[in-house]
Design a protein around this motif. Structure first.
Motif, PDB file in Angstrom:
ATOM      1  N   VAL A 117       0.844  -1.187   0.000  1.00 18.97           N
ATOM      2  CA  VAL A 117       0.000   0.000   0.000  1.00 18.97           C
ATOM      3  C   VAL A 117       0.881   1.239   0.000  1.00 18.97           C
ATOM      4  CG1 VAL A 117      -1.756   1.257   1.294  1.00 18.97           C
ATOM      5  CG2 VAL A 117      -1.800  -1.228   1.284  1.00 18.97           C
ATOM      6  N   ASP A 118       0.591   2.165  -0.901  1.00 11.88           N
ATOM      7  CA  ASP A 118       1.236   3.472  -0.894  1.00 11.88           C
ATOM      8  C   ASP A 118       0.323   4.416  -0.129  1.00 11.88           C
ATOM      9  OD1 ASP A 118       3.345   2.597  -2.503  1.00 11.88           O
ATOM     10  OD2 ASP A 118       2.224   3.023  -4.334  1.00 11.88           O
ATOM     11  N   ALA A 119       0.840   5.012   0.934  1.00 11.84           N
ATOM     12  CA  ALA A 119       0.033   5.894   1.776  1.00 11.84           C
ATOM     13  C   ALA A 119       0.925   6.918   2.449  1.00 11.84           C
ATOM     14  CB  ALA A 119      -0.720   5.076   2.819  1.00 11.84           C
ATOM     15  N   THR A 120       0.307   7.993   2.913  1.00 10.86           N
ATOM     16  CA  THR A 120       1.062   9.074   3.543  1.00 10.86           C
ATOM     17  C   THR A 120       1.451   8.775   4.978  1.00 10.86           C
ATOM     18  OG1 THR A 120      -1.006  10.158   4.143  1.00 10.86           O
ATOM     19  CG2 THR A 120       0.038  10.845   2.072  1.00 10.86           C
ATOM     20  N   SER A 121       0.773   7.802   5.611  1.00 10.81           N
ATOM     21  CA  SER A 121       1.065   7.482   7.012  1.00 10.81           C
ATOM     22  C   SER A 121       0.732   6.028   7.295  1.00 10.81           C
ATOM     23  CB  SER A 121       0.255   8.382   7.952  1.00 10.81           C
ATOM     24  OG  SER A 121      -1.130   8.068   7.859  1.00 10.81           O
ATOM     25  N   LEU A 122       1.163   5.578   8.458  1.00  4.82           N
ATOM     26  CA  LEU A 122       0.874   4.211   8.892  1.00  4.82           C
ATOM     27  C   LEU A 122      -0.631   3.990   9.036  1.00  4.82           C
ATOM     28  CD1 LEU A 122       2.483   1.677   9.728  1.00  4.82           C
ATOM     29  CD2 LEU A 122       2.347   2.490  12.069  1.00  4.82           C
ATOM     30  N   SER A 123      -1.328   4.943   9.631  1.00  4.52           N
ATOM     31  CA  SER A 123      -2.780   4.784   9.817  1.00  4.52           C
ATOM     32  C   SER A 123      -3.512   4.813   8.480  1.00  4.52           C
ATOM     33  CB  SER A 123      -3.334   5.835  10.776  1.00  4.52           C
ATOM     34  OG  SER A 123      -3.159   7.129  10.251  1.00  4.52           O
ATOM     35  N   ALA A 124      -3.071   5.649   7.546  1.00  2.49           N
ATOM     36  CA  ALA A 124      -3.692   5.682   6.217  1.00  2.49           C
ATOM     37  C   ALA A 124      -3.457   4.359   5.487  1.00  2.49           C
ATOM     38  CB  ALA A 124      -3.140   6.851   5.406  1.00  2.49           C
ATOM     39  N   ALA A 125      -2.278   3.777   5.663  1.00  3.92           N
ATOM     40  CA  ALA A 125      -1.979   2.476   5.048  1.00  3.92           C
ATOM     41  C   ALA A 125      -2.886   1.395   5.624  1.00  3.92           C
ATOM     42  CB  ALA A 125      -0.514   2.114   5.256  1.00  3.92           C
ATOM     43  N   ALA A 126      -3.090   1.411   6.931  1.00  2.00           N
ATOM     44  CA  ALA A 126      -3.970   0.424   7.575  1.00  2.00           C
ATOM     45  C   ALA A 126      -5.396   0.563   7.057  1.00  2.00           C
ATOM     46  CB  ALA A 126      -3.924   0.589   9.089  1.00  2.00           C
ATOM     47  N   GLN A 127      -5.887   1.783   6.960  1.00  3.27           N
ATOM     48  CA  GLN A 127      -7.258   2.006   6.473  1.00  3.27           C
ATOM     49  C   GLN A 127      -7.414   1.532   5.032  1.00  3.27           C
ATOM     50  OE1 GLN A 127      -7.879   6.175   7.164  1.00  3.27           O
ATOM     51  NE2 GLN A 127      -8.592   5.855   9.261  1.00  3.27           N
ATOM     52  N   GLN A 128      -6.431   1.846   4.183  1.00  2.00           N
ATOM     53  CA  GLN A 128      -6.496   1.424   2.788  1.00  2.00           C
ATOM     54  C   GLN A 128      -6.454  -0.102   2.669  1.00  2.00           C
ATOM     55  OE1 GLN A 128      -7.021   3.316  -0.046  1.00  2.00           O
ATOM     56  NE2 GLN A 128      -7.283   1.286  -0.941  1.00  2.00           N
TER      57      GLN A 128
END
Length: 75
Positions: free
Chosen positions: A29-40
């Motif tokens: 997952v490409d995401a701006t943060s750890l929490s954004a990666a978890a949500q995605q």
């Protein structure tokens, strides 16, 4: 944007009662943060399995950043 390796893990028992960790799915997952990666990853997992709650199939989520490439391998 940072990348994260995400795995959904279920703890299962074998026929003699020993617990083992079984990977139910893995995503990059490409995401701006750890929490954004978890949500995605949660959203992707639920779509893949056609469920609303990922805990139906897994107990925990593991999030890791991929290992960095040695300087000799970088562009």
């Amino acid at each position: 944007m940072p990348s994260f390796n995400v795995r959904f893990i279920k703890t299962v028992c074998d026929d003699i009662g020993h617990e083992h960790r079984a990977c139910q799915a893995a995503f990059k997952v490409d995401a701006t943060s750890l929490s954004a990666a978890a949500q995605q990853a949660e959203s992707d997992f639920c779509k893949q399995k056609s469920v609303r709650d990922w805990t139906v199939f897994a107990d925990v989520i593991e999030l890791r950043t991929p290992p960095a490439l040695p300087a000799a391998w970088a562009g």
